[in-house]
Write an enzyme that holds these catalytic residues in place. Structure first.
Site, PDB file in Angstrom:
ATOM      1  N   THR A 234       0.820  -1.204   0.000  1.00 34.45           N
ATOM      2  CA  THR A 234       0.000   0.000   0.000  1.00 34.45           C
ATOM      3  C   THR A 234       0.854   1.254   0.000  1.00 34.45           C
ATOM      4  O   THR A 234       1.897   1.296   0.641  1.00 34.45           O
ATOM      5  CB  THR A 234      -0.891  -0.009   1.254  1.00 34.45           C
ATOM      6  OG1 THR A 234      -1.771  -1.102   1.144  1.00 34.45           O
ATOM      7  CG2 THR A 234      -1.690   1.266   1.398  1.00 34.45           C
TER       8      THR A 234
ATOM      9  N   ARG B   1     -11.736  -9.804  -3.929  1.00 39.69           N
ATOM     10  CA  ARG B   1     -11.680  -9.194  -2.593  1.00 39.69           C
ATOM     11  C   ARG B   1     -11.574  -7.676  -2.698  1.00 39.69           C
ATOM     12  O   ARG B   1     -10.821  -7.163  -3.513  1.00 39.69           O
ATOM     13  CB  ARG B   1     -10.464  -9.724  -1.837  1.00 39.69           C
ATOM     14  CG  ARG B   1     -10.160  -8.984  -0.535  1.00 39.69           C
ATOM     15  CD  ARG B   1      -8.829  -9.475   0.013  1.00 39.69           C
ATOM     16  NE  ARG B   1      -8.473  -8.904   1.275  1.00 39.69           N
ATOM     17  CZ  ARG B   1      -7.732  -7.792   1.432  1.00 39.69           C
ATOM     18  NH1 ARG B   1      -7.288  -7.132   0.375  1.00 39.69           N
ATOM     19  NH2 ARG B   1      -7.431  -7.355   2.633  1.00 39.69           N
ATOM     20  N   ILE B   2     -12.315  -7.004  -1.857  1.00 38.48           N
ATOM     21  CA  ILE B   2     -12.157  -5.562  -1.712  1.00 38.48           C
ATOM     22  C   ILE B   2     -11.672  -5.310  -0.301  1.00 38.48           C
ATOM     23  O   ILE B   2     -12.343  -5.666   0.663  1.00 38.48           O
ATOM     24  CB  ILE B   2     -13.485  -4.824  -1.973  1.00 38.48           C
ATOM     25  CG1 ILE B   2     -13.913  -5.042  -3.417  1.00 38.48           C
ATOM     26  CG2 ILE B   2     -13.332  -3.336  -1.675  1.00 38.48           C
ATOM     27  CD1 ILE B   2     -15.275  -4.479  -3.748  1.00 38.48           C
ATOM     28  N   GLY B   3     -10.512  -4.732  -0.174  1.00 35.59           N
ATOM     29  CA  GLY B   3      -9.929  -4.501   1.151  1.00 35.59           C
ATOM     30  C   GLY B   3     -10.425  -3.204   1.766  1.00 35.59           C
ATOM     31  O   GLY B   3     -11.446  -2.634   1.369  1.00 35.59           O
ATOM     32  N   ASP B   4      -9.687  -2.733   2.740  1.00 33.39           N
ATOM     33  CA  ASP B   4     -10.065  -1.511   3.465  1.00 33.39           C
ATOM     34  C   ASP B   4      -9.766  -0.242   2.689  1.00 33.39           C
ATOM     35  O   ASP B   4     -10.374   0.801   2.937  1.00 33.39           O
ATOM     36  CB  ASP B   4      -9.284  -1.460   4.778  1.00 33.39           C
ATOM     37  CG  ASP B   4      -7.778  -1.459   4.513  1.00 33.39           C
ATOM     38  OD1 ASP B   4      -7.275  -2.431   3.917  1.00 33.39           O
ATOM     39  OD2 ASP B   4      -7.108  -0.474   4.873  1.00 33.39           O
TER      40      ASP B   4
ATOM     41  N   THR C  38      -2.858   1.127   6.647  1.00 35.38           N
ATOM     42  CA  THR C  38      -2.274   0.017   5.917  1.00 35.38           C
ATOM     43  C   THR C  38      -2.215  -1.197   6.831  1.00 35.38           C
ATOM     44  O   THR C  38      -2.166  -1.056   8.046  1.00 35.38           O
ATOM     45  CB  THR C  38      -0.875   0.389   5.391  1.00 35.38           C
ATOM     46  OG1 THR C  38      -0.352  -0.705   4.635  1.00 35.38           O
ATOM     47  CG2 THR C  38       0.090   0.712   6.511  1.00 35.38           C
ATOM     48  N   GLY C  39      -2.254  -2.364   6.227  1.00 33.26           N
ATOM     49  CA  GLY C  39      -2.221  -3.580   7.030  1.00 33.26           C
ATOM     50  C   GLY C  39      -3.242  -4.578   6.519  1.00 33.26           C
ATOM     51  O   GLY C  39      -3.562  -4.598   5.333  1.00 33.26           O
ATOM     52  N   LYS C  40      -3.747  -5.416   7.401  1.00 34.09           N
ATOM     53  CA  LYS C  40      -4.714  -6.437   7.007  1.00 34.09           C
ATOM     54  C   LYS C  40      -6.100  -5.815   6.899  1.00 34.09           C
ATOM     55  O   LYS C  40      -6.741  -5.459   7.898  1.00 34.09           O
ATOM     56  CB  LYS C  40      -4.723  -7.571   8.026  1.00 34.09           C
ATOM     57  CG  LYS C  40      -3.435  -8.362   7.999  1.00 34.09           C
ATOM     58  CD  LYS C  40      -3.445  -9.516   8.962  1.00 34.09           C
ATOM     59  CE  LYS C  40      -2.081 -10.199   8.936  1.00 34.09           C
ATOM     60  NZ  LYS C  40      -1.844 -11.041  10.116  1.00 34.09           N
ATOM     61  N   GLY C  41      -6.558  -5.710   5.663  1.00 39.83           N
ATOM     62  CA  GLY C  41      -7.784  -4.978   5.386  1.00 39.83           C
ATOM     63  C   GLY C  41      -8.984  -5.438   6.185  1.00 39.83           C
ATOM     64  O   GLY C  41      -9.783  -4.613   6.634  1.00 39.83           O
TER      65      GLY C  41
HETATM   66  N1  ASP Z   1      -4.716  -2.839   3.556  1.00 40.48           N
HETATM   67  C1  ASP Z   1      -4.445  -3.473   2.288  1.00 40.48           C
HETATM   68  C2  ASP Z   1      -5.479  -4.541   2.040  1.00 40.48           C
HETATM   69  O1  ASP Z   1      -5.845  -5.239   2.968  1.00 40.48           O
HETATM   70  C3  ASP Z   1      -3.103  -4.073   2.173  1.00 40.48           C
HETATM   71  C4  ASP Z   1      -1.947  -3.212   2.591  1.00 40.48           C
HETATM   72  O2  ASP Z   1      -2.103  -2.251   3.316  1.00 40.48           O
HETATM   73  O3  ASP Z   1      -0.832  -3.519   2.210  1.00 40.48           O
HETATM   74  O4  ASP Z   1      -5.871  -4.702   0.913  1.00 40.48           O
END
Ligand code: ASP
Length: 171
Positions: A39, A67-70, A89-92
């Site tokens: 990200t 998939r649609i993330g955050d 950023t991180g695990k959506g």
């Molecule tokens: N937050 C993003 C997602 O889950 C991934 C990322 O931040 O690297 O799609």
């Protein structure tokens, strides 16, 4: 007031434990500029206190098709109002459940917390450990970049020449 701009890229241990296939083309050769490695977020404030946030991502390694993330969900991975601008950023999935970006603004709005206190609370108390980081700036130019992952690529620059970069937790 100090105009400020930041960028971030998360560093989740899990992203780098996946098997790497030798025949996968290098990232730069993907059509349309799609990235495989995470990200990039940006938040900024101008000299009048106008705030903006933007986030772009390639998602996570081994994500489900469709998939649609955050990242594109306003209030989860990206949010700005008259108080602050936030890019996460991180695990959506975890960031969506915790409405990370909007919660920072809500704590400032409803509880009167500073940007730093609000963002620290959300990252330490709301998002599960190892799942999230954010960059944020307030209308008055306060900057914070907390994370609960191993590290987070981050940078900050101001109009008057101040700059900082980091990957690992600050000591
Ligand atoms: N937050 C993003 C997602 O889950 C991934 C990322 O931040 O690297 O799609």
């Amino acid at each position: 007031m100090i105009p400020t701009c930041l960028t971030s890229l998360d560093l989740l241990g899990i992203d780098y434990t996946q098997p790497i296939q030798n025949n996968v083309p290098k990232e730069s050769s993907f059509p349309g500029g799609d990235s495989q490695i995470g990200t990039v977020g940006c938040v900024a404030v101008d000299g009048h206190g106008n705030l903006a946030a933007a986030t772009s991502t390639g998602g996570l390694v081994n994500k489900m098709v469709g998939r649609i993330g955050d990242t594109p969900i306003i209030g989860a991975g990206t949010y700005a109002n008259s108080l602050c601008a936030v890019s996460a950023t991180g695990k959506g999935e975890a960031i969506i459940r915790s409405t990370v970006a909007r919660d920072v603004a809500s704590l400032m709005e409803y509880k009167g917390l500073s940007l730093k206190d609000a963002a620290t609370y959300v990252i330490e108390e709301c998002a599960p450990r190892g799942t999230a980081g954010l960059i944020a700036v307030s209308a008055t130019g306060e900057v914070t970049m907390p994370f609960n992952t191993t590290g987070m690529f981050r940078a900050c620059a101001t109009e008057d020449g101040y700059s900082e970069i980091g990957i690992w937790p600050s000591v």
